[in-house]
Write an enzyme that holds these catalytic residues in place. Structure first.
Site, PDB file in Angstrom:
ATOM      1  N   THR A  44      33.405   5.575   7.241  1.00 48.12           N
ATOM      2  CA  THR A  44      34.008   4.765   8.291  1.00 48.12           C
ATOM      3  C   THR A  44      34.491   3.419   7.742  1.00 48.12           C
ATOM      4  OG1 THR A  44      31.806   3.987   8.950  1.00 48.12           O
ATOM      5  CG2 THR A  44      32.751   5.835  10.189  1.00 48.12           C
ATOM      6  N   ILE A 122      35.156  15.449   3.997  1.00 53.12           N
ATOM      7  CA  ILE A 122      36.217  16.214   3.354  1.00 53.12           C
ATOM      8  C   ILE A 122      37.295  15.309   2.778  1.00 53.12           C
ATOM      9  CG2 ILE A 122      35.839  18.244   4.815  1.00 53.12           C
ATOM     10  CD1 ILE A 122      38.168  17.368   6.568  1.00 53.12           C
ATOM     11  N   HIS A 138      31.599  20.804   3.106  1.00 53.79           N
ATOM     12  CA  HIS A 138      32.607  21.279   4.053  1.00 53.79           C
ATOM     13  C   HIS A 138      33.997  21.337   3.439  1.00 53.79           C
ATOM     14  CE1 HIS A 138      29.638  19.794   7.347  1.00 53.79           C
ATOM     15  NE2 HIS A 138      29.378  21.034   6.974  1.00 53.79           N
ATOM     16  N   SER A 208      24.455  12.084  11.655  1.00 51.67           N
ATOM     17  CA  SER A 208      23.633  12.326  12.842  1.00 51.67           C
ATOM     18  C   SER A 208      22.600  13.413  12.604  1.00 51.67           C
ATOM     19  CB  SER A 208      24.522  12.733  14.018  1.00 51.67           C
ATOM     20  OG  SER A 208      25.190  13.957  13.724  1.00 51.67           O
TER      21      SER A 208
END
Length: 259
Positions: A44, A122, A138, A208
């Site tokens: 982020t 990713i 992923h 999370s």
């Protein structure tokens, strides 16, 4: 009353005093095989939105009229390829993003220490930062293949708009990312399990811990050392950790991993 620096699993702490940092660092110096398990919160700081925070993609109404979990599914990719790619190019690919403090701290630590970075992201930023061993659970938006002839392409070889097709056979090109309804790559998953199984210090950050099977990886940790959780928001996994730090992940990793 101020939160204690070292506390039993299940308690929560906000803020990291100097004593907190030094005790974790002292344990880290004794470690030989460190694993970092990271999620969307790691990126982020590079301007890439996460999924499950209050500001994340899953809490923003989709302009396409379908949930993001559906849009990022194997079925949707083949049934609504044009809409999939419209969303994918505009939202999932961050070609101009650069590594932030968290990525750089991990990469710097890996220069002189044995560190395996297991990432659910990713965006490829851990590799771009220079971390030596990165397991992309992923997949990555930097790699693609033709579903017909299986020819492989990098992001730099594609025009990031519309539906890409293979110049060799005309087949549909698919991102090498794990979509909903698709299994993880078995070799990557096994490598991640073994990395955790033979580690002696586990840091979990920016996640999370709700996406399986990745969220199940800490169950392989042999408890030869502590589990440190760094996340802006509380998670159900907090109760399983020895240290829980609800602070900025980039600044925290910089402080913890600095030589």
């Amino acid at each position: 009353m101020e939160s204690p620096f070292f506390f039993p699993r299940g308690s929560i702490m906000k803020g990291m005093k100097k004593e907190t940092l030094e005790e974790i660092r002292s344990k880290l110096k004794k470690a030989h095989r460190v694993v970092f398990l990271g999620g969307a919160g790691v990126s982020t700081g590079s301007g890439i939105p996460d999924f499950r925070s209050p500001q994340g993609l899953y809490n923003i109404r989709s302009k396409y009229g379908v949930p993001y979990e559906v849009m990022l599914s194997h079925t949707y990719f083949f049934e609504a390829t044009e809409t999939f790619y419209d969303f994918y190019w505009s939202t999932m690919v961050a070609k101009e993003a650069k590594p932030n403090k968290a990525h750089r701290a991990l990469a710097g630590y890996s220069k002189n220490h044995q560190l395996v970075v297991i990432t659910q992201n990713i965006d490829g930023l851990d590799k771009q930062a220079g971390s030596k061993t990165v397991l992309e659970m992923h997949g990555t938006t930097w790699s693609y293949h033709c579903v017909n002839c299986e020819e492989h392409y990098s992001l730099d070889q594609l025009e990031p708009k519309g539906v890409p097709h293979c110049p060799h056979c005309g087949g549909l090109i698919k991102p090498d990312v794990v979509l909903y309804e698709e299994p993880l790559d078995e070799d990557t998953l096994l490598s991640a399990i073994n990395a955790v199984r033979f580690s002696d210090f586990l840091i979990v950050g920016g996640t999370s811990m709700k996406v399986y099977p990745v969220a199940g990886l800490p169950s392989y940790f042999p408890r030869t050392g502590p589990i440190v959780m760094i996340n802006a928001e509380p998670t159900e996994f907090d109760a399983c950790c020895d240290y829980v730090i609800h602070e900025d992940i980039g600044e925290t990793l910089e402080a913890l991993l600095a030589d």
